[in-house]
Write a protein that holds these residues in place. Structure first.
Motif, PDB file in Angstrom:
ATOM      1  N   ARG A 141      -9.254   2.344  -9.753  1.00 36.48           N
ATOM      2  CA  ARG A 141      -7.801   2.510  -9.719  1.00 36.48           C
ATOM      3  C   ARG A 141      -7.293   3.411  -8.598  1.00 36.48           C
ATOM      4  NH1 ARG A 141      -5.277   2.009 -15.731  1.00 36.48           N
ATOM      5  NH2 ARG A 141      -6.671   0.382 -16.468  1.00 36.48           N
ATOM      6  N   THR A 142      -7.920   4.567  -8.411  1.00 36.81           N
ATOM      7  CA  THR A 142      -7.447   5.469  -7.361  1.00 36.81           C
ATOM      8  C   THR A 142      -7.569   4.810  -5.994  1.00 36.81           C
ATOM      9  OG1 THR A 142      -8.104   7.376  -8.696  1.00 36.81           O
ATOM     10  CG2 THR A 142      -7.715   7.767  -6.350  1.00 36.81           C
ATOM     11  N   ASN A 143      -8.675   4.116  -5.760  1.00 37.14           N
ATOM     12  CA  ASN A 143      -8.879   3.436  -4.489  1.00 37.14           C
ATOM     13  C   ASN A 143      -7.925   2.260  -4.319  1.00 37.14           C
ATOM     14  OD1 ASN A 143     -11.479   4.489  -2.917  1.00 37.14           O
ATOM     15  ND2 ASN A 143     -11.753   4.824  -5.100  1.00 37.14           N
ATOM     16  N   CYS A 144      -7.618   1.562  -5.407  1.00 36.47           N
ATOM     17  CA  CYS A 144      -6.633   0.474  -5.329  1.00 36.47           C
ATOM     18  C   CYS A 144      -5.279   1.028  -4.892  1.00 36.47           C
ATOM     19  CB  CYS A 144      -6.509  -0.240  -6.672  1.00 36.47           C
ATOM     20  SG  CYS A 144      -7.911  -1.310  -7.070  1.00 36.47           S
ATOM     21  N   VAL A 145      -4.880   2.161  -5.478  1.00 34.00           N
ATOM     22  CA  VAL A 145      -3.606   2.767  -5.091  1.00 34.00           C
ATOM     23  C   VAL A 145      -3.618   3.093  -3.603  1.00 34.00           C
ATOM     24  CG1 VAL A 145      -2.131   4.810  -5.353  1.00 34.00           C
ATOM     25  CG2 VAL A 145      -3.048   3.668  -7.382  1.00 34.00           C
ATOM     26  N   ARG A 146      -4.672   3.744  -3.140  1.00 30.65           N
ATOM     27  CA  ARG A 146      -4.755   4.141  -1.723  1.00 30.65           C
ATOM     28  C   ARG A 146      -4.629   2.925  -0.794  1.00 30.65           C
ATOM     29  NH1 ARG A 146      -9.321   6.456  -1.920  1.00 30.65           N
ATOM     30  NH2 ARG A 146      -8.495   8.523  -2.331  1.00 30.65           N
ATOM     31  N   HIS A 147      -5.282   1.829  -1.139  1.00 34.26           N
ATOM     32  CA  HIS A 147      -5.267   0.646  -0.274  1.00 34.26           C
ATOM     33  C   HIS A 147      -3.980  -0.166  -0.419  1.00 34.26           C
ATOM     34  CE1 HIS A 147      -9.463   0.652   1.374  1.00 34.26           C
ATOM     35  NE2 HIS A 147      -9.547   1.597   0.449  1.00 34.26           N
ATOM     36  N   LEU A 148      -3.270   0.018  -1.529  1.00 35.35           N
ATOM     37  CA  LEU A 148      -2.009  -0.702  -1.724  1.00 35.35           C
ATOM     38  C   LEU A 148      -0.832  -0.057  -1.011  1.00 35.35           C
ATOM     39  CD1 LEU A 148      -2.190  -1.664  -5.510  1.00 35.35           C
ATOM     40  CD2 LEU A 148      -1.860  -3.254  -3.600  1.00 35.35           C
ATOM     41  N   VAL A 149      -0.853   1.260  -0.878  1.00 37.16           N
ATOM     42  CA  VAL A 149       0.308   1.978  -0.343  1.00 37.16           C
ATOM     43  C   VAL A 149       0.849   1.366   0.951  1.00 37.16           C
ATOM     44  CG1 VAL A 149       1.011   4.180   0.708  1.00 37.16           C
ATOM     45  CG2 VAL A 149      -0.024   4.158  -1.572  1.00 37.16           C
ATOM     46  N   PRO A 150       0.031   1.093   1.962  1.00 37.79           N
ATOM     47  CA  PRO A 150       0.609   0.517   3.192  1.00 37.79           C
ATOM     48  C   PRO A 150       1.059  -0.938   3.044  1.00 37.79           C
ATOM     49  CG  PRO A 150      -1.776   0.758   3.418  1.00 37.79           C
ATOM     50  CD  PRO A 150      -1.399   1.393   2.120  1.00 37.79           C
ATOM     51  N   LYS A 151       0.684  -1.580   1.956  1.00 43.76           N
ATOM     52  CA  LYS A 151       1.010  -2.997   1.769  1.00 43.76           C
ATOM     53  C   LYS A 151       2.357  -3.218   1.098  1.00 43.76           C
ATOM     54  CE  LYS A 151      -3.049  -3.661   3.403  1.00 43.76           C
ATOM     55  NZ  LYS A 151      -3.192  -4.158   4.774  1.00 43.76           N
ATOM     56  N   ILE A 152       2.906  -2.161   0.485  1.00 43.26           N
ATOM     57  CA  ILE A 152       4.148  -2.304  -0.285  1.00 43.26           C
ATOM     58  C   ILE A 152       5.358  -2.170   0.634  1.00 43.26           C
ATOM     59  CG2 ILE A 152       5.506  -1.393  -2.207  1.00 43.26           C
ATOM     60  CD1 ILE A 152       2.839  -0.542  -3.471  1.00 43.26           C
ATOM     61  N   ALA A 153       6.246  -3.151   0.541  1.00 39.74           N
ATOM     62  CA  ALA A 153       7.447  -3.177   1.375  1.00 39.74           C
ATOM     63  C   ALA A 153       8.384  -2.038   1.001  1.00 39.74           C
ATOM     64  CB  ALA A 153       8.160  -4.521   1.209  1.00 39.74           C
ATOM     65  N   THR A 154       9.175  -1.591   1.947  1.00 36.23           N
ATOM     66  CA  THR A 154      10.195  -0.582   1.663  1.00 36.23           C
ATOM     67  C   THR A 154      11.105  -1.107   0.555  1.00 36.23           C
ATOM     68  OG1 THR A 154      10.124   0.186   3.952  1.00 36.23           O
ATOM     69  CG2 THR A 154      12.082   0.758   2.659  1.00 36.23           C
ATOM     70  N   GLY A 155      11.271  -0.299  -0.475  1.00 35.60           N
ATOM     71  CA  GLY A 155      12.062  -0.713  -1.632  1.00 35.60           C
ATOM     72  C   GLY A 155      11.240  -1.380  -2.714  1.00 35.60           C
ATOM     73  N   GLY A 156       9.970  -1.718  -2.401  1.00 36.06           N
ATOM     74  CA  GLY A 156       9.085  -2.342  -3.386  1.00 36.06           C
ATOM     75  C   GLY A 156       8.561  -1.317  -4.380  1.00 36.06           C
ATOM     76  N   TYR A 157       7.826  -1.808  -5.371  1.00 36.78           N
ATOM     77  CA  TYR A 157       7.384  -0.959  -6.482  1.00 36.78           C
ATOM     78  C   TYR A 157       5.863  -0.965  -6.641  1.00 36.78           C
ATOM     79  CZ  TYR A 157      12.311  -1.299  -7.715  1.00 36.78           C
ATOM     80  OH  TYR A 157      13.679  -1.253  -7.672  1.00 36.78           O
TER      81      TYR A 157
END
Length: 197
Positions: A141-157
């Motif tokens: 989970r922690t690694n998923c969060v780290r790798h997801l952060v740059p993938k989320i669009a501005t305003g995304g969740y």
């Protein structure tokens, strides 16, 4: 959990009972906090592309809320069960992937991995700023969060379920500038949704 666990935690036992009743009354909704469900119902839209780590009832439910969903599962038996449900419901907007773990399931998560586990690397295959909604409710989970952060669009969740698994929400590699859009608990578990800036 044992009966003794609940007996020495009477408040949690009552909260678990209330949540059990809620689950039975809402058989098609994800096993998440009711407040989180309400947030998703009012903020997700068919214009969104979503990525989910950890599948289940949530997969079919989220598929009806967003335009396109990629869902990642590591457990073959659970994958087959959910895959069959998606097929029977004729859900066509889900890219459902079985990605086995590269480490024993019982092994505690590491701060970082080299190489990146195949499961986590699914996020790396997504263009930056292309995800409108991401769910972390599976493994690494922690690694998923780290790798997801740059993938989320501005305003995304970014939704992280079972946040009580960490010492505090600040333990997660979520950017400090991302505001909390929803923080819900049912007395047993807690879920936080951050909005990307």
């Amino acid at each position: 959990m044992t009966v003794q666990y609940w007996l020495v935690r009477p408040r949690m036992a009552m909260a678990r009972l209330r949540y059990w009743v809620w689950e039975r009354r809402n058989p098609d909704k994800p096993w998440m906090c009711p407040g989180t469900i309400a947030f998703c119902e009012s903020h997700l839209s068919p214009s969104m592309t979503a990525l989910e780590f950890g599948s289940g009832r949530s997969t079919m439910w989220f598929s009806k809320m967003v335009g396109r969903l990629t869902s990642v599962e590591h457990d073959r038996q659970w994958y087959e069960q959910v895959r069959q449900q998606l097929a029977e419901a004729k859900i066509s907007n889900v890219d459902y992937r079985l990605v086995p773990l590269n480490h024993p399931k019982s092994e505690p998560e590491r701060v970082d991995y080299s190489p990146v586990p195949d499961y986590v690397a699914v996020a790396d295959g997504v263009p930056d700023k292309s995800i409108g909604f991401a769910v972390v409710d599976g493994h690494y989970r922690t690694n998923c969060v780290r790798h997801l952060v740059p993938k989320i669009a501005t305003g995304g969740y970014l939704l992280v379920d079972d946040i009580n698994m960490w010492p505090s929400p600040e333990s997660l590699p979520v950017p400090a500038g991302w505001p909390v859009a929803d923080d819900s608990t049912n007395g047993v578990k807690r879920c936080i949704v951050w909005q990307a800036t």
